[in-house]
Design a protein around this motif. Structure first.
Motif, PDB file in Angstrom:
ATOM      1  N   GLY A 111      27.481  13.347 -30.507  1.00  0.00           N
ATOM      2  CA  GLY A 111      27.746  14.846 -30.403  1.00  0.00           C
ATOM      3  C   GLY A 111      27.136  15.714 -29.568  1.00  0.00           C
ATOM      4  N   PHE A 112      26.142  14.928 -29.442  1.00  0.00           N
ATOM      5  CA  PHE A 112      25.133  15.974 -28.631  1.00  0.00           C
ATOM      6  C   PHE A 112      24.724  16.233 -27.516  1.00  0.00           C
ATOM      7  CE2 PHE A 112      21.703  15.675 -32.175  1.00  0.00           C
ATOM      8  CZ  PHE A 112      22.247  16.689 -33.088  1.00  0.00           C
ATOM      9  N   ARG A 113      24.953  14.056 -27.068  1.00  0.00           N
ATOM     10  CA  ARG A 113      24.921  13.981 -25.330  1.00  0.00           C
ATOM     11  C   ARG A 113      26.453  14.829 -25.042  1.00  0.00           C
ATOM     12  NH1 ARG A 113      23.051   9.863 -21.823  1.00  0.00           N
ATOM     13  NH2 ARG A 113      21.578  11.053 -21.974  1.00  0.00           N
ATOM     14  N   SER A 114      27.508  14.981 -25.479  1.00  0.00           N
ATOM     15  CA  SER A 114      28.516  15.350 -25.240  1.00  0.00           C
ATOM     16  C   SER A 114      28.832  16.399 -24.845  1.00  0.00           C
ATOM     17  CB  SER A 114      29.414  14.647 -25.541  1.00  0.00           C
ATOM     18  OG  SER A 114      29.628  15.128 -26.924  1.00  0.00           O
ATOM     19  N   ARG A 115      27.316  17.742 -25.526  1.00  0.00           N
ATOM     20  CA  ARG A 115      28.128  18.838 -25.657  1.00  0.00           C
ATOM     21  C   ARG A 115      26.540  19.405 -24.490  1.00  0.00           C
ATOM     22  NH1 ARG A 115      30.688  17.399 -29.611  1.00  0.00           N
ATOM     23  NH2 ARG A 115      32.495  18.349 -29.335  1.00  0.00           N
ATOM     24  N   GLN A 125      24.617  23.692 -18.073  1.00  0.00           N
ATOM     25  CA  GLN A 125      23.236  23.253 -17.561  1.00  0.00           C
ATOM     26  C   GLN A 125      23.026  22.509 -19.018  1.00  0.00           C
ATOM     27  OE1 GLN A 125      19.613  26.018 -19.077  1.00  0.00           O
ATOM     28  NE2 GLN A 125      21.508  27.218 -18.006  1.00  0.00           N
ATOM     29  N   ASP A 126      22.170  21.591 -18.265  1.00  0.00           N
ATOM     30  CA  ASP A 126      21.361  20.332 -19.629  1.00  0.00           C
ATOM     31  C   ASP A 126      20.412  20.813 -20.437  1.00  0.00           C
ATOM     32  OD1 ASP A 126      22.633  17.369 -19.948  1.00  0.00           O
ATOM     33  OD2 ASP A 126      20.731  16.878 -20.113  1.00  0.00           O
ATOM     34  N   PHE A 162      23.178  18.354 -24.526  1.00  0.00           N
ATOM     35  CA  PHE A 162      22.295  18.210 -25.255  1.00  0.00           C
ATOM     36  C   PHE A 162      21.939  16.771 -24.670  1.00  0.00           C
ATOM     37  CE2 PHE A 162      24.092  21.832 -27.935  1.00  0.00           C
ATOM     38  CZ  PHE A 162      23.094  22.658 -27.187  1.00  0.00           C
ATOM     39  N   ARG A 163      20.220  16.321 -24.350  1.00  0.00           N
ATOM     40  CA  ARG A 163      20.386  15.557 -24.053  1.00  0.00           C
ATOM     41  C   ARG A 163      18.332  14.897 -25.075  1.00  0.00           C
ATOM     42  NH1 ARG A 163      16.288  14.341 -19.870  1.00  0.00           N
ATOM     43  NH2 ARG A 163      17.511  16.848 -19.436  1.00  0.00           N
TER      44      ARG A 163
END
Lengths: 224, 224
Positions: free
Chosen positions: A99-103, A78-79, A105-106
DNA sequence: TAGATTGTTAATCGATTAACAATC
DNA sequence: TAGATTGTTAATCGATTAACAATC
């Protein structure tokens, strides 16, 4: 309950599996994955055993399948909306960290108390006043906050985050945070990591022929 | 030999003692210091017992004296020259981080492979080509290297560092590094920390009335 | 002497690891 | 069936904690 030490390694396995998948590898043994993750295979199998039986004896693990199972276990299928408070050098770097977005985290908001920063755009997101925290947490259902302020401001920011309903905090400020039961805090402290290295370096220095430690120890030690 | 878990806490005690000293406090009990450091006092006393007997029964610890003893044990009474490789957003933030200098670390060089960055000044230090690594390590007797490059470059950088005689590496790149025996690597991984928080957050979400996890779990779970 | 607080002991808890039975 | 590899057991190791004797 999965042991804490295991939880901390699951993201490492996830990353290693992603790297294997990117190399076109569809199946791997515990030995393969362990070596990609930098742990020994007994530990890896023990860790995975807490999640369930996702391997096949005599064969190994299906990379994509295991990757999905671990991602689901961690919760990154989930996001997760994240807010970053403190847009100094480190806050900038965190806002830009891909690395946040791709894992999963937004970054939904960047906040700072300094009026001079408000309105500036960092990593495509406009910096907002810290007082907008409540509205942002409510609007985006933010559960995770990142503190990248100076140490003196960190406890105040944490208090406000907790009051707004944030229950997980990643703290980059060099300060001990006090939070109520039920709120998780993880701490990343750059200078502490260097100090731990220095401790071990100092102990190596005795036999070394180069390195600052050897030089300094010789000067300090007296008996040298 | 001091246990690794204790070594990792010594810098935390050091920081707490500095905070106490800054507040004009000259003497503290193990209870005082433990609470400032965020640990329990039994653990603190056990940790300090590995260093020696620096307290006075019935009285407590002299803040300045204990601070010096811990600093000496860690090795931060001397100055450690450090080189940072990879001057992207994170490298910038690290170069500017005042906590290094104030804790016994001196950034002697910033290196990058990108010609566009060479010659720029960051935090008062000029960015140099990565190939200057050997000369810099030799000139300044650098024992500690910081890697802030993208993941794909990290192993190469580590290999070069090791070849030049660096024996302690702080790695911010999301990659598993392979290094020879005798070289210490510590890893700071921003997205792994967030993932650990997400894991726990996911498990809290069940009873929560707000937070993204609750919302997402309700959507995902079916039975909600 | 009485009160306070350290430094240490010993029990408990959690993490790691090697070995191997289960099973593909 | 034979070879390979998982999942689990049990032993070991290290870390935490409470309790308290030592001692200021």
């Amino acid at each position: 309950m999965i042991p804490e030490a295991t939880v901390a390694r699951l993201p490492v396995y996830l990353r290693a599996l992603t790297a294997l998948a990117d190399n076109g590898i569809r199946t791997c043994s515990s030995e393969d994955l362990a070596s990609a993750a930098g742990v020994n295979s007994a530990k890896l199998r023990k860790d995975l055993s807490y999640l369930g039986s996702y391997g096949t004896r005599g064969v190994g693990y299906d990379v994509d399948y295991l990757r999905y199972q671990i991602a689901r276990e961690i919760g990154v299928t989930q996001d997760w909306p994240v807010v970053i408070v403190g847009i100094g050098n480190l806050g900038h770097a965190l806002a830009n960290y891909s690395g946040f977005r791709s894992r999963g985290f937004r970054v939904v908001a960047l906040l700072d108390a300094d009026p001079a920063l408000i309105g500036q755009t960092v990593a495509g997101v406009e910096v907002q006043p810290f007082d907008d925290l409540e509205e942002i947490v409510r609007t985006h259902d933010v559960a995770i906050g990142v503190i990248a302020t100076p140490a003196f401001a960190a406890q105040d920011v944490a208090d406000r985050m907790v009051a707004m309903g944030i229950t997980s905090i990643l703290n980059f400020a060099p300060a001990v945070l006090t939070v109520p039961e039920g709120v998780d805090v993880r701490k990343v402290d750059l200078s502490i990591e260097l100090q731990i290295l220095a401790y071990h370096e100092q102990r190596k220095a005795g036999g070394a022929t180069q390195g600052a430690a050897a030089a300094a120890a010789a000067t300090d030690g007296g008996a040298a």
